[in-house]
Write a protein that holds these residues in place. Structure first.
Motif, short mmCIF file in Angstrom:
data_model
loop_
_atom_site.label_atom_id
_atom_site.label_comp_id
_atom_site.label_asym_id
_atom_site.label_seq_id
_atom_site.Cartn_x
_atom_site.Cartn_y
_atom_site.Cartn_z
N GLY A 16 0.98 -1.28 0.01
CA GLY A 16 -0.23 -0.37 0.14
C GLY A 16 0.71 1.42 0.26
N GLU A 17 2.26 1.49 0.61
CA GLU A 17 2.70 2.48 0.25
C GLU A 17 3.02 2.99 -0.47
OE1 GLU A 17 5.65 4.81 3.52
OE2 GLU A 17 5.44 2.13 3.75
N ILE A 18 4.23 1.66 -0.58
CA ILE A 18 4.92 1.58 -2.78
C ILE A 18 3.86 2.72 -3.56
CG2 ILE A 18 6.12 0.36 -3.54
CD1 ILE A 18 7.82 -0.57 -1.04
N SER A 19 2.87 1.77 -3.51
CA SER A 19 2.10 1.99 -4.73
C SER A 19 1.23 3.34 -3.87
CB SER A 19 0.55 1.16 -4.23
OG SER A 19 0.91 -0.22 -4.80
N ASP A 20 0.87 3.58 -3.19
CA ASP A 20 0.50 5.47 -2.75
C ASP A 20 1.99 5.82 -3.09
OD1 ASP A 20 -2.29 4.74 -2.11
OD2 ASP A 20 -1.07 4.86 0.14
N LEU A 21 2.94 5.64 -2.83
CA LEU A 21 3.62 6.67 -3.99
C LEU A 21 4.49 6.46 -5.10
CD1 LEU A 21 6.71 5.64 -0.77
CD2 LEU A 21 5.20 7.96 -1.24
N LEU A 22 3.96 5.14 -5.68
CA LEU A 22 4.71 4.73 -7.29
C LEU A 22 3.08 5.78 -7.95
CD1 LEU A 22 6.42 1.68 -7.52
CD2 LEU A 22 7.40 4.24 -7.26
N ASN A 23 1.93 5.20 -7.29
CA ASN A 23 0.80 5.51 -8.38
C ASN A 23 0.31 7.41 -9.15
OD1 ASN A 23 -0.51 3.22 -6.59
ND2 ASN A 23 -1.21 3.26 -8.66
N PRO A 24 1.24 8.61 -7.91
CA PRO A 24 0.91 9.23 -8.64
C PRO A 24 2.34 9.51 -9.63
CG PRO A 24 1.43 9.45 -5.96
CD PRO A 24 1.05 8.14 -6.43
N GLU A 25 3.19 8.71 -9.91
CA GLU A 25 4.06 9.40 -11.36
C GLU A 25 3.63 7.79 -12.46
OE1 GLU A 25 6.27 11.41 -10.30
OE2 GLU A 25 5.65 11.89 -8.00
N GLY A 26 2.25 7.38 -12.40
CA GLY A 26 1.88 6.47 -13.18
C GLY A 26 2.58 5.75 -13.22
N PHE A 40 5.32 -2.92 -11.32
CA PHE A 40 4.86 -1.23 -11.22
C PHE A 40 5.27 -1.13 -12.80
CE2 PHE A 40 5.02 -1.60 -5.95
CZ PHE A 40 4.00 -1.26 -6.37
N ASP A 41 4.45 -1.00 -13.37
CA ASP A 41 4.99 -0.38 -14.30
C ASP A 41 4.43 0.78 -15.09
OD1 ASP A 41 5.35 -3.07 -15.06
OD2 ASP A 41 3.60 -3.17 -16.14
N LYS A 42 5.33 1.41 -16.65
CA LYS A 42 4.77 2.65 -16.24
C LYS A 42 5.08 3.88 -17.83
CE LYS A 42 6.35 7.74 -15.78
NZ LYS A 42 6.20 8.79 -14.68
N PRO A 43 4.00 3.47 -18.29
CA PRO A 43 4.92 3.10 -19.77
C PRO A 43 5.92 4.52 -20.28
CG PRO A 43 2.42 4.23 -19.13
CD PRO A 43 3.51 3.91 -18.26
N LEU A 44 6.69 4.75 -20.75
CA LEU A 44 8.26 5.89 -21.17
C LEU A 44 7.38 6.64 -22.87
CD1 LEU A 44 10.94 4.39 -20.30
CD2 LEU A 44 9.56 5.63 -19.08
N ASP A 45 6.26 6.12 -23.16
CA ASP A 45 6.24 6.89 -24.82
C ASP A 45 4.63 7.16 -25.30
OD1 ASP A 45 5.48 3.93 -24.52
OD2 ASP A 45 6.13 3.88 -26.49
N TRP A 46 4.24 7.74 -23.57
CA TRP A 46 2.59 8.23 -23.32
C TRP A 46 1.92 8.71 -24.77
CZ3 TRP A 46 5.87 9.66 -20.12
CH2 TRP A 46 6.65 10.97 -19.99
N GLU A 47 3.00 9.41 -25.52
CA GLU A 47 2.65 10.76 -26.08
C GLU A 47 2.82 10.65 -27.70
OE1 GLU A 47 5.23 10.69 -24.68
OE2 GLU A 47 6.95 12.01 -25.65
N GLU A 48 3.52 9.25 -28.25
CA GLU A 48 3.99 8.31 -29.36
C GLU A 48 2.37 7.79 -29.80
OE1 GLU A 48 6.42 8.92 -30.89
OE2 GLU A 48 6.89 10.62 -29.11
N GLU A 49 2.49 7.58 -30.37
CA GLU A 49 0.84 6.87 -31.60
C GLU A 49 1.58 5.90 -32.36
OE1 GLU A 49 -2.40 8.45 -32.51
OE2 GLU A 49 -2.32 9.96 -30.39
#
Length: 140
Positions: A16-26, A40-49
């Motif tokens: 829960g604590e780690i999720s709360d810290l990482l979720n706002p960062e995407g 924990f995944d974060k897309p790096l190319d969100w603006e690309e199509e």
């Protein structure tokens, strides 16, 4: 796949604590997690199509309890960047039949272990890891 040396490797806290810290960062826990480990995944190319995506992944391992439970203790692994490529057309390798249509509704990811990753995504991933290091430095 590009690994990133980081001080977050080995950090332990509650899911829960780690999720709360990482979720706002995407970051979001990937849908393919098990109760023992996940990412924990974060897309790096969100603006690309385009038909592929670059992700920063932070492995998470259950130490006590189960991944997904807020009070479970988890340990973070070494972050890495991966190119996860999908076919954007029908998968011609798929089986034929009603059962197959019910089970295999999405195309298989293409193998990407040896895929080259552009410096743009490496730089963005490294910067994101540095931000995460600052956010969770109090958990060490």
């Amino acid at each position: 796949m590009i690994t990133i040396d980081s001080t977050i490797e080995g950090v332990q806290s509650t899911f829960g604590e780690i999720s709360d810290l990482l979720n706002p960062e995407g970051f979001h826990i990937g849908s393919g997690y098990t109760y023992e480990h996940g990412y924990f995944d974060k897309p790096l190319d969100w603006e690309e199509e385009h038909g592929y995506r670059y992700y920063l992944r932070i492995p998470a391992f259950a130490v006590k309890g189960e991944i997904g439970h807020p009070k479970a203790t988890i340990r973070l692994g070494k972050p890495f960047i991966i190119k996860h490529e999908f076919l954007t057309t029908n998968d011609h390798r798929g089986d034929i039949g009603i059962a197959s249509a019910l089970v295999n509704q999405f195309t298989e990811p293409l193998p990407t272990e040896d895929a080259e990753i552009d410096e743009k995504w490496i730089s963005r991933g490294t910067s994101t890891v540095q931000l995460v290091e600052k956010k969770i430095s109090h958990l060490k």
